[in-house]
Design a protein around this motif. Structure first.
Motif, short mmCIF file in Angstrom:
data_model
loop_
_atom_site.label_atom_id
_atom_site.label_comp_id
_atom_site.label_asym_id
_atom_site.label_seq_id
_atom_site.Cartn_x
_atom_site.Cartn_y
_atom_site.Cartn_z
N ALA A 86 46.70 29.03 38.66
CA ALA A 86 47.75 30.05 38.83
C ALA A 86 48.15 30.78 37.55
CB ALA A 86 48.99 29.40 39.45
N TYR A 87 47.41 30.57 36.45
CA TYR A 87 47.80 31.28 35.23
C TYR A 87 47.20 32.68 35.19
CZ TYR A 87 50.59 28.08 32.44
OH TYR A 87 51.63 27.34 31.95
N LEU A 88 48.08 33.66 35.18
CA LEU A 88 47.62 35.05 35.18
C LEU A 88 47.01 35.46 33.85
CD1 LEU A 88 50.61 36.63 37.13
CD2 LEU A 88 48.23 36.56 37.92
N ASP A 89 47.21 34.65 32.81
CA ASP A 89 46.60 35.04 31.53
C ASP A 89 45.21 34.44 31.36
OD1 ASP A 89 47.82 32.45 31.21
OD2 ASP A 89 47.56 32.66 29.04
N MET A 90 44.73 33.70 32.35
CA MET A 90 43.35 33.21 32.25
C MET A 90 42.37 34.35 32.59
SD MET A 90 43.35 30.17 31.16
CE MET A 90 44.92 30.26 30.27
N HIS A 113 41.02 31.40 27.99
CA HIS A 113 40.30 30.59 28.99
C HIS A 113 40.43 29.10 28.72
CE1 HIS A 113 37.26 31.71 25.86
NE2 HIS A 113 37.13 30.40 25.86
N TRP A 114 41.48 28.71 28.02
CA TRP A 114 41.60 27.28 27.69
C TRP A 114 41.73 26.40 28.94
CZ3 TRP A 114 45.81 24.73 29.46
CH2 TRP A 114 46.96 25.49 29.74
N ALA A 115 42.31 26.95 30.00
CA ALA A 115 42.47 26.14 31.21
C ALA A 115 41.30 26.34 32.17
CB ALA A 115 43.78 26.47 31.92
N SER A 134 51.55 36.37 27.23
CA SER A 134 51.16 37.69 26.75
C SER A 134 50.57 37.71 25.33
CB SER A 134 52.36 38.64 26.83
OG SER A 134 53.40 38.18 25.99
N GLU A 135 49.92 36.63 24.94
CA GLU A 135 49.27 36.65 23.62
C GLU A 135 48.27 37.79 23.50
OE1 GLU A 135 49.71 33.89 25.39
OE2 GLU A 135 49.98 32.11 24.12
N THR A 136 47.55 38.10 24.59
CA THR A 136 46.43 39.06 24.50
C THR A 136 46.76 40.43 25.11
OG1 THR A 136 45.42 38.41 26.60
CG2 THR A 136 44.78 37.14 24.64
C1 TNX Z 1 50.50 27.15 27.14
S1 TNX Z 1 52.12 27.12 29.55
C2 TNX Z 1 51.82 27.47 26.89
C3 TNX Z 1 52.16 28.79 26.36
C4 TNX Z 1 50.94 29.62 26.08
C5 TNX Z 1 49.94 29.44 27.20
C6 TNX Z 1 48.73 30.31 27.07
C7 TNX Z 1 53.13 26.58 28.61
C8 TNX Z 1 54.27 25.95 29.19
N1 TNX Z 1 52.86 26.69 27.29
O1 TNX Z 1 52.95 28.64 25.21
O2 TNX Z 1 51.32 30.93 25.97
O3 TNX Z 1 49.55 28.10 27.22
O4 TNX Z 1 47.95 30.24 28.23
#
Ligand code: TNX
Length: 486
Positions: free
Chosen positions: A372-376, A387-389, A423-425
């Motif tokens: 469910a992470y929209l930043d993936m 893509h860490w997850a 929103s890192e990227t």
């Molecule tokens: C993990 S999700 C984090 C964030 C990062 C994110 C990048 C969470 C509770 N902590 O600080 O922005 O990964 O995907």
């Protein structure tokens, strides 16, 4: 339609929207007027039909739309609606205004995609006849926007709020502070924004919301039946606060403003009383700006905080939130501490944490990073995202069931689903949209539609149909190859 309604019975005819059509409301209450006007404002620019909102005491004449509150259809609950369309009348009823508002989104989706344009289009404006009875599976259907790593302005938030409303979502969680920036004015600690709001990832100029602007966002969301949940992340992810007020810093180093993307290096000074004075002031001001029930206190990735300091800290801060009349939401690590009554655990990384929360009687909000992470990123070629997850293609984002992911977490333990955008990227609206859409539609459906009515083969056809709608709404979505866009 997305999300797919609980029940649809088609009767094979059509209703024509014409320049004679108006929107009748059952009484002159401000809420009904406002909901009727929302529909009129969405339909008028493209159709040019000049629909007006009019109170009436009887059912209106043929050719019109009728909105009414019945108040006694228990199956529909607080957010459900019944939509009955004949060749003569569009009749929408609900127990509560929220239900009418969701029903209005269904009416919009039953019209041709061009209805979403803001300039005049050709028509004709026909709607298929039939009856829809519809209500949500989960009460919490949300998305999160990280405005700390990159700042997004008021207009960007309002835009996203309207997009979420179209898909019947009802919570927007704002990640308002992190190492890279503090984004909400706190009058008793002005340097948080004066200094801590001045930059963002990559060194851009950052920004923050004044309390007035923030209240405007809250009101705008409320008018669309969306609750804003503000998050102040602590005790980690606090470099911007420490850079603004060095006495709060607990990592023994000098905190300068930070524009990188590492996590886990910052912590508040959990043993100093000034820290709790600070938190109490922040929570008080935030609670006063928040009509919703929840304040989010973060609690994630506090790698620079010793666990023996983390536990009493999280326990004490939960009590402070409760003392200010709010309930706590926090990332799953909070289950390492005592999960206080009514605290909701947001599962993102460790199922074992979420399970510990359930064991302590807590409800879980489902935001599993792998699903469910929209930043993936969608795949290894995606321009934006991490893509860490996981890589999350559109089918993978859709194809899971919150109540069937972790055996120990059952439907009755779950408040709902939230899809976060970190929103890192991404720092621009169009970049954010590329990651949010079309996956958000899938998360909206997971939250709304019963699991047994959902399957990818059916969804991907409905999603294809929403390509044109998203274009009409000027949304920069990722055109996944898995979908045969119309
Ligand atoms: C993990 S999700 C984090 C964030 C990062 C994110 C990048 C969470 C509770 N902590 O600080 O922005 O990964 O995907």
């Amino acid at each position: 339609m997305i999300p797919k309604p609980v029940s649809v019975v088609a009767t094979g005819g059509k209703f024509d929207l014409t320049d004679q059509t108006d929107i009748y409301i059952q009484d002159e209450s401000a809420e009904l007027k406002q909901i009727g006007q929302y529909l009129a404002d969405k339909l008028n620019p493209s159709t040019g039909l000049g629909l007006e909102v009019k109170p009436t005491t009887d059912a209106p004449a043929p050719g019109n739309i009728y909105l009414s509150l019945s108040g006694s259809d228990s199956e529909l609950g607080d957010e459900g609606y019944q939509l009955t369309i004949t060749d003569k009348l569009i009749s929408l009823s609900a127990n509560k205004p929220a239900g009418l508002f969701h029903g209005i989104q269904t009416i919009r989706q039953l019209l041709p995609a061009q209805v979403e344009m803001t300039s005049k289009q050709k028509g004709p404006w026909e709607i298929a006849t039939g009856t829809i009875r519809d209500y949500p599976t989960y009460g919490y259907r949300g998305s999160m926007l990280d405005v700390a790593r990159h700042f997004f302005g008021v207009d960007d938030l309002k835009n996203l709020i309207d997009q979420m409303a179209y898909y019947k979502m009802n919570v927007m969680h704002l990640h308002l502070s992190d190492d890279q920036g503090w984004r909400i004015e706190i009058k008793s600690w002005p340097n948080l924004t004066a200094h801590g709001g001045k930059t963002e990832v990559g060194g851009g100029e950052g920004g923050f919301y004044t309390q007035e602007q923030y209240s405007d966002i809250v009101k705008y969301a409320q008018d669309r039946f969306i609750t804003i949940i503000p998050e102040i992340d602590m005790p980690g992810h606090t470099n911007a606060a420490s850079a603004s007020y060095p006495e709060l810093n607990g990592n023994g180093k000098t905190a300068d403003l930070y524009t990188g993307t590492e996590v886990g290096f910052s912590t508040l000074a959990t043993k100093k009383e000034v820290t709790y004075k600070f938190i109490d002031d922040v929570i008080r001001e935030l609670a006063a700006l928040t009509p919703g029930e929840y304040l989010h206190i973060g609690g994630d990735e506090s790698h620079a905080t010793k666990i023996e300091d983390y536990i009493p800290f999280m326990n004490r801060v939960q009590d402070m939130v409760v003392a200010h009349g709010k309930k706590v939401l926090a990332w799953d690590e909070i289950a390492l501490a005592t999960v206080k009554p009514n605290t909701v655990v947001q599962y993102w990384a460790k199922a074992e944490n979420a399970i510990k929360g359930v064991a302590q009687g807590a409800k879980v909000l489902m935001s599993p990073a792998k699903n469910a992470y929209l930043d993936m990123q969608y795949d290894s070629t995606s321009t934006y995202g991490l893509h860490w997850a996981a890589y999350i293609e559109v089918d993978k984002g859709y194809n899971w069931d919150p109540a069937n992911l972790v055996p120990e977490i059952k439907k009755e333990n779950i408040t709902g689903i939230e899809a976060p955008l970190w929103s890192e990227t991404v720092g621009e609206r169009k970049e954010a949209e590329y990651l949010i859409f079309p996956r958000l539609l899938g998360y909206a459906e997971i939250g709304w539609t019963p699991a047994e009515l959902r399957n990818w083969d059916d969804y991907k056809i409905r999603l294809a149909n929403h390509g044109e709608r998203m274009k009409a709404m000027n949304i920069n979505f990722y055109p996944s190859k898995l979908v045969q866009w119309d």
